[in-house]
Write a protein that holds these residues in place. Sequence first.
Motif, short mmCIF file in Angstrom:
data_model
loop_
_atom_site.label_atom_id
_atom_site.label_comp_id
_atom_site.label_asym_id
_atom_site.label_seq_id
_atom_site.Cartn_x
_atom_site.Cartn_y
_atom_site.Cartn_z
N ASP A 43 -9.66 1.73 -14.49
CA ASP A 43 -8.49 2.30 -13.83
C ASP A 43 -8.87 3.68 -13.31
O ASP A 43 -9.85 4.27 -13.76
N PRO A 60 3.39 2.66 -3.80
CA PRO A 60 3.12 3.69 -4.83
C PRO A 60 3.31 5.12 -4.31
O PRO A 60 3.71 6.01 -5.06
N HIS A 82 -5.37 8.90 -8.67
CA HIS A 82 -5.45 9.48 -7.32
C HIS A 82 -4.59 10.74 -7.31
O HIS A 82 -3.37 10.67 -7.19
N LYS A 111 0.83 -1.20 0.00
CA LYS A 111 0.00 0.00 0.00
C LYS A 111 0.87 1.26 0.00
O LYS A 111 0.55 2.25 -0.64
N THR A 167 -6.16 -1.36 -12.55
CA THR A 167 -6.97 -2.41 -11.93
C THR A 167 -7.13 -3.58 -12.90
O THR A 167 -6.50 -3.60 -13.95
N ILE A 178 -3.80 4.27 -10.76
CA ILE A 178 -4.15 2.97 -10.21
C ILE A 178 -4.66 2.09 -11.35
O ILE A 178 -5.71 2.35 -11.92
#
Length: 122
Positions: free
Chosen positions: A97, A55, A100, A52, A91, A89
């Motif tokens: 996707d 990134p 953020h 977590k 996915t 991000i």
Amino acid sequence: AIAASKYLKGITDGGAKITTKLQSFTDFQQGAVQELILPFGKRLNDCEDRMKELPYALYDSQDILVRDIINTGAGGIKKGLALLGGIQINTGPDTLDYFHPLRFDLYDENGKVVDDLLPLIV
């Protein structure tokens, strides 16, 4: 990013084989990521969830580079610069996707931040 994190963990744990041999351009890119993440080794080692935090550590390492590029090239900014930065991000194939955003700065012609626009979009 995960390979770079494993490389870093190997260095901090003392078992990594350090090499400068490049086989392809992607090796070069991976090598750059590995070098960029080195200053964040303790942070990643001490965090609760390494995957977590990874990134965000990579973002912070690249943000240092971006700020350096802006400072170096500030003389070439004509009327200002808007800079949006964050984490992409990726996915699974059945999920969209997303991005953020972590910063959205407005710079003046001298390369100085004049406004933080991030609150307008988050």
